[in-house]
Design a protein around this motif. Structure first.
Motif, PDB file in Angstrom:
ATOM      1  N   GLU A 267     -20.448 -14.501   5.144  1.00 20.29           N
ATOM      2  CA  GLU A 267     -20.657 -13.770   3.890  1.00 20.29           C
ATOM      3  C   GLU A 267     -20.801 -12.295   4.203  1.00 20.29           C
TER       4      GLU A 267
ATOM      5  N   PHE B 247     -23.742 -14.703   9.116  1.00 16.50           N
ATOM      6  CA  PHE B 247     -22.926 -15.857   9.452  1.00 16.50           C
ATOM      7  C   PHE B 247     -23.519 -16.573  10.649  1.00 16.50           C
TER       8      PHE B 247
ATOM      9  N   GLY C 276     -23.733  -8.283   6.138  1.00 17.83           N
ATOM     10  CA  GLY C 276     -23.272  -9.668   6.128  1.00 17.83           C
ATOM     11  C   GLY C 276     -24.126 -10.563   6.981  1.00 17.83           C
TER      12      GLY C 276
ATOM     13  N   SER D 191     -20.629  -8.220   2.352  1.00 22.50           N
ATOM     14  CA  SER D 191     -20.459  -7.355   1.186  1.00 22.50           C
ATOM     15  C   SER D 191     -19.207  -6.516   1.419  1.00 22.50           C
TER      16      SER D 191
ATOM     17  N   GLU E 264     -19.824 -20.106   7.571  1.00 20.02           N
ATOM     18  CA  GLU E 264     -20.674 -19.600   6.490  1.00 20.02           C
ATOM     19  C   GLU E 264     -20.706 -18.074   6.480  1.00 20.02           C
TER      20      GLU E 264
END
Length: 186
Positions: A138, A175, A173, A140, A136
């Motif tokens: 994510e 995760f 980010g 920027s 998961e």
């Protein structure tokens, strides 16, 4: 764990809480804890004795302390980060990475690698963080000029660890991961 606070002393961002408790605190130096008092803050345990706990709290805001607080473990770098003890031996603590700069990164399918140059007074040190079994993920987009960290939080979530990186500038980010390695980069 609930504590009855006798007094609080502050020296810059280090708070010493003198307390009474029915049982010893289940924390170790360098643990990251969540503290709920008049305010809710995240802190790093710097010292622990039978009558006081010393916490590093990264805030410039004044804090409200009541006569009772609740402290819970959020994360233990000495237990969950391979290589953390070597970093602590050199720096005296495990860094919170606040104002550190991400100088290099690799974000793969199931692994995240970040090189973080620490802020002063340790700016001559760069730590490579490797997050294994990452899911998961994510992030920027990174900033071409500078990726400065405002805050990097580690916490447990059932059997995984959660990492949240808030940017002061540039890349941020979050995760989940199954393991973390940390080492000085030469």
């Amino acid at each position: 764990m609930q504590l009855h606070i006798q007094k609080v002393e502050q020296n810059n961002k280090v708070f010493t809480l003198y307390y009474t408790s029915e049982q010893p605190l289940p924390f170790d130096p360098h643990d990251v804890v969540m503290v709920s008092a008049g305010d809710y803050v995240v802190a790093s345990v710097r010292e622990l004795t039978a009558d006081h706990i010393q916490l590093y709290i990264s805030t410039d805001e004044p804090l409200e302390w009541g006569d009772q607080i609740v402290i819970q473990l959020a994360f233990s770098p000495t237990v969950s980060i391979v290589g953390s003890k070597d970093i602590i031996a050199t720096l005296g603590h495990f860094p919170d990475f606040e104002h550190g700069v991400i100088t290099d990164h690799h974000i793969g399918k199931d692994q995240v690698e970040l090189d973080v140059q620490l802020a002063e007074p340790f700016a001559d040190h760069t730590i490579k963080l490797t997050f294994l079994e990452a899911t998961e993920i994510e992030f920027s987009a990174p900033d071409v000029e500078k990726n400065e960290i405002a805050e990097m939080d580690f916490r447990y979530d059932e059997t995984l660890m959660v990492v949240d990186i808030e940017a002061a500038q540039g890349m941020s980010g979050s995760f989940f991961c199954g393991g973390i390695k940390a080492e000085f980069k030469s």
